[in-house]
Design a protein around this motif. Structure first.
Motif, mmCIF file in Angstrom:
data_model
loop_
_atom_site.group_PDB
_atom_site.id
_atom_site.type_symbol
_atom_site.label_atom_id
_atom_site.label_comp_id
_atom_site.label_asym_id
_atom_site.label_seq_id
_atom_site.Cartn_x
_atom_site.Cartn_y
_atom_site.Cartn_z
ATOM 1 N N TRP A 1 -10.047 11.064 -11.678
ATOM 2 C CA TRP A 1 -8.914 11.159 -12.608
ATOM 3 C C TRP A 1 -9.412 11.107 -14.041
ATOM 4 O O TRP A 1 -8.966 11.900 -14.888
ATOM 5 C CB TRP A 1 -7.938 10.020 -12.351
ATOM 6 C CG TRP A 1 -6.623 10.170 -13.049
ATOM 7 C CD1 TRP A 1 -5.493 10.756 -12.558
ATOM 8 C CD2 TRP A 1 -6.301 9.714 -14.371
ATOM 9 N NE1 TRP A 1 -4.486 10.705 -13.497
ATOM 10 C CE2 TRP A 1 -4.954 10.069 -14.616
ATOM 11 C CE3 TRP A 1 -7.009 9.047 -15.358
ATOM 12 C CZ2 TRP A 1 -4.310 9.774 -15.812
ATOM 13 C CZ3 TRP A 1 -6.372 8.758 -16.568
ATOM 14 C CH2 TRP A 1 -5.043 9.111 -16.788
ATOM 15 N N GLN B 1 -5.942 6.048 -5.056
ATOM 16 C CA GLN B 1 -5.919 6.752 -3.776
ATOM 17 C C GLN B 1 -4.491 7.111 -3.382
ATOM 18 O O GLN B 1 -4.237 8.213 -2.874
ATOM 19 C CB GLN B 1 -6.565 5.879 -2.699
ATOM 20 C CG GLN B 1 -6.605 6.535 -1.325
ATOM 21 C CD GLN B 1 -7.162 5.598 -0.259
ATOM 22 O OE1 GLN B 1 -7.606 4.499 -0.550
ATOM 23 N NE2 GLN B 1 -7.122 6.037 0.982
ATOM 24 N N LEU B 2 -3.551 6.196 -3.634
ATOM 25 C CA LEU B 2 -2.154 6.463 -3.300
ATOM 26 C C LEU B 2 -1.560 7.577 -4.156
ATOM 27 O O LEU B 2 -0.549 8.171 -3.787
ATOM 28 C CB LEU B 2 -1.328 5.179 -3.457
ATOM 29 C CG LEU B 2 -1.594 4.103 -2.405
ATOM 30 C CD1 LEU B 2 -0.990 2.775 -2.823
ATOM 31 C CD2 LEU B 2 -1.044 4.530 -1.056
ATOM 32 N N HIS B 3 -2.197 7.864 -5.287
ATOM 33 C CA HIS B 3 -1.771 8.983 -6.127
ATOM 34 C C HIS B 3 -2.621 10.233 -5.880
ATOM 35 O O HIS B 3 -2.607 11.164 -6.676
ATOM 36 C CB HIS B 3 -1.835 8.579 -7.603
ATOM 37 C CG HIS B 3 -0.670 7.736 -8.038
ATOM 38 N ND1 HIS B 3 -0.624 6.376 -7.836
ATOM 39 C CD2 HIS B 3 0.500 8.061 -8.626
ATOM 40 C CE1 HIS B 3 0.515 5.903 -8.305
ATOM 41 N NE2 HIS B 3 1.205 6.893 -8.778
ATOM 42 N N GLY B 4 -3.367 10.214 -4.782
ATOM 43 C CA GLY B 4 -4.084 11.406 -4.362
ATOM 44 C C GLY B 4 -5.356 11.704 -5.125
ATOM 45 O O GLY B 4 -5.791 12.867 -5.161
ATOM 46 N N THR B 5 -5.963 10.692 -5.720
ATOM 47 C CA THR B 5 -7.161 10.936 -6.499
ATOM 48 C C THR B 5 -8.056 9.706 -6.446
ATOM 49 O O THR B 5 -7.793 8.768 -5.701
ATOM 50 C CB THR B 5 -6.792 11.291 -7.957
ATOM 51 O OG1 THR B 5 -7.983 11.644 -8.675
ATOM 52 C CG2 THR B 5 -6.083 10.145 -8.651
ATOM 53 N N THR B 6 -9.135 9.752 -7.232
ATOM 54 C CA THR B 6 -10.022 8.599 -7.391
ATOM 55 C C THR B 6 -10.037 8.213 -8.864
ATOM 56 O O THR B 6 -9.646 9.015 -9.728
ATOM 57 C CB THR B 6 -11.453 8.924 -6.931
ATOM 58 O OG1 THR B 6 -11.996 9.939 -7.795
ATOM 59 C CG2 THR B 6 -11.471 9.397 -5.486
ATOM 60 N N HIS C 1 -8.795 0.974 -6.940
ATOM 61 C CA HIS C 1 -9.162 2.161 -6.162
ATOM 62 C C HIS C 1 -8.031 2.558 -5.209
ATOM 63 O O HIS C 1 -7.743 3.752 -5.037
ATOM 64 C CB HIS C 1 -10.449 1.902 -5.373
ATOM 65 C CG HIS C 1 -11.687 1.929 -6.209
ATOM 66 N ND1 HIS C 1 -12.045 3.014 -6.976
ATOM 67 C CD2 HIS C 1 -12.670 1.003 -6.400
ATOM 68 C CE1 HIS C 1 -13.185 2.775 -7.594
ATOM 69 N NE2 HIS C 1 -13.593 1.558 -7.266
ATOM 70 N N ARG C 2 -7.370 1.558 -4.614
ATOM 71 C CA ARG C 2 -6.270 1.852 -3.700
ATOM 72 C C ARG C 2 -5.102 2.492 -4.441
ATOM 73 O O ARG C 2 -4.470 3.433 -3.935
ATOM 74 C CB ARG C 2 -5.813 0.545 -3.019
ATOM 75 C CG ARG C 2 -4.644 0.696 -2.057
ATOM 76 C CD ARG C 2 -4.974 1.627 -0.928
ATOM 77 N NE ARG C 2 -3.912 1.683 0.053
ATOM 78 C CZ ARG C 2 -3.728 2.694 0.900
ATOM 79 N NH1 ARG C 2 -4.555 3.723 0.887
ATOM 80 N NH2 ARG C 2 -2.741 2.674 1.769
ATOM 81 N N SER D 1 0.819 -1.213 0.000
ATOM 82 C CA SER D 1 0.000 0.000 0.000
ATOM 83 C C SER D 1 0.850 1.259 0.000
ATOM 84 O O SER D 1 0.431 2.307 -0.498
ATOM 85 C CB SER D 1 -0.938 -0.005 1.216
ATOM 86 O OG SER D 1 -1.813 -1.099 1.166
ATOM 87 N N ARG E 1 -10.800 -3.385 -5.902
ATOM 88 C CA ARG E 1 -10.308 -2.802 -4.652
ATOM 89 C C ARG E 1 -8.878 -2.277 -4.808
ATOM 90 O O ARG E 1 -8.540 -1.183 -4.349
ATOM 91 C CB ARG E 1 -10.367 -3.859 -3.542
ATOM 92 C CG ARG E 1 -9.813 -3.419 -2.203
ATOM 93 C CD ARG E 1 -10.057 -4.508 -1.157
ATOM 94 N NE ARG E 1 -9.443 -4.187 0.114
ATOM 95 C CZ ARG E 1 -8.206 -4.536 0.454
ATOM 96 N NH1 ARG E 1 -7.467 -5.229 -0.404
ATOM 97 N NH2 ARG E 1 -7.714 -4.214 1.632
#
Length: 328
Positions: free
Chosen positions: A263, A254-259, A250-251, A209, A247
């Motif tokens: 995006w 999320q780790l790149h600061g977006t959805t 989406h993760r 993660s 899943r």
């Protein structure tokens, strides 16, 4: 000497090269490592003295071994991978001395207190510059409950107590638990090994993660850019295209600061804005530009465009045309 094979829970083995003639040690050590783990090759410096000792036990799905060896190199090459169908995940926890573990273009520098995952499905190399001692855990890859893309991120990375989040809390517990397994009664060892496997799975997920794969991110974003004009493009379509779970997709975003949806929406707006700025009598209508970049409703496109850029698509096009005329 070899005193047992790991054929059933609780069955242990011990092997040492000390009683063998120097000329027989490498072949015997290589054969033993390949029996206990996966097919491996061993190389040593013929001018330097060395000896190897290996003790191993299997408790449930988790195999726990202690290796004393070095200096030398342990290699799982492409030929060994092709010839040996075992696909286990191995974890090397350094107890004394140091080691370098290389896999998938990454190098994990291991010293006491650190561990690293490596995947038997792909080649790896372990370089031991001097005599050292390590604990090696081996388990079926399914035990970690990770996607293949996640496992490729995990291999060859260092895990230590200096990390953040759950890893910093769990790693000391894991180390203490593994020590307890070696001291516990036979009745409790399998139970403790199951707990250790669960902690390993949590540590692996936390490690993944925190380290999104740039190669996977690049592949996904390039492919999505090529599909921006598909109005029905959905996260599940993207996940299926790249062989990962919804899943994990989406993760990753999320780790790149977006959805995922956020995006995609911004890339569509950027592409539409660029096209609207193009001057000339052949340019498309605003509704046609919206449809070209995946917006099914012109009114929704206009509203979303205004929210993003502070002006309507018509105002943006007019401003771009006026700017182009002023530069003529």
């Amino acid at each position: 000497m070899l005193t047992g094979a790991l054929t059933s829970p609780g069955r242990g083995m011990f092997f040492s090269t000390r009683d063998l003639a120097p000329g027989d040690r490498v072949a015997a050590w290589e054969r033993t490592l390949s029996q206990v783990f996966v097919n491996l090759e061993v190389a040593v410096d013929g001018d330097r003295p060395w000896a190897g000792e290996l003790a191993a036990e299997r408790w449930g799905a988790l195999q726990i071994a202690t290796e004393v060896f070095g200096p030398g190199t342990i290699l799982r090459g492409a030929g060994s991978v092709a010839a040996d169908q075992r696909t286990h995940i191995l974890v090397r926890q350094q107890l004394d001395g140091d080691a370098l573990l290389l896999q998938d273009g990454r190098m994990a520098e291991l010293v006491p207190g650190r561990l690293a995952f490596h995947d038997a499905r792909r080649p790896f190399r372990i370089v031991l510059p001097r005599r050292q001692r390590a604990r090696i855990l081996m388990m079926p890859r399914a035990l970690l409950r990770l996607e293949e893309a996640q496992l490729s991120v995990l291999s060859g990375t260092v895990v230590d107590e200096a990390g953040e989040g759950a890893v910093a809390l769990l790693l000391p517990s894991l180390c203490g638990l593994l020590e307890e397994v070696t001291r516990a009664t036979t009745a409790r060892r399998e139970q403790l090994a199951r707990v250790a496997a669960e902690i390993l799975a949590t540590v692996a997920l936390e490690q993944v993660s925190r380290r999104p794969t740039s190669a996977l991110w690049e592949r996904i974003t390039v492919s999505v850019r090529a599909r921006l004009g598909e109005p029905g493009l959905a996260p599940q379509d993207i996940a299926d295209q790249h062989g990962i779970s919804l899943r994990y997709l989406h993760r990753l975003f999320q780790l790149h600061g977006t959805t995922v949806n956020g995006w995609v929406r911004m890339r569509r707006l950027e592409a539409a804005r660029q096209e609207l700025a193009q001057s000339g009598p052949a340019h498309r209508s605003i509704a046609a530009v919206a449809a070209r970049w995946g917006f099914t409703s012109p009114s929704h496109f206009s509203r979303t465009f205004r929210e993003a850029y502070g002006m309507s698509p018509m105002q943006w096009r007019s401003a771009a045309e006026a700017d182009a005329r002023s530069r003529c």
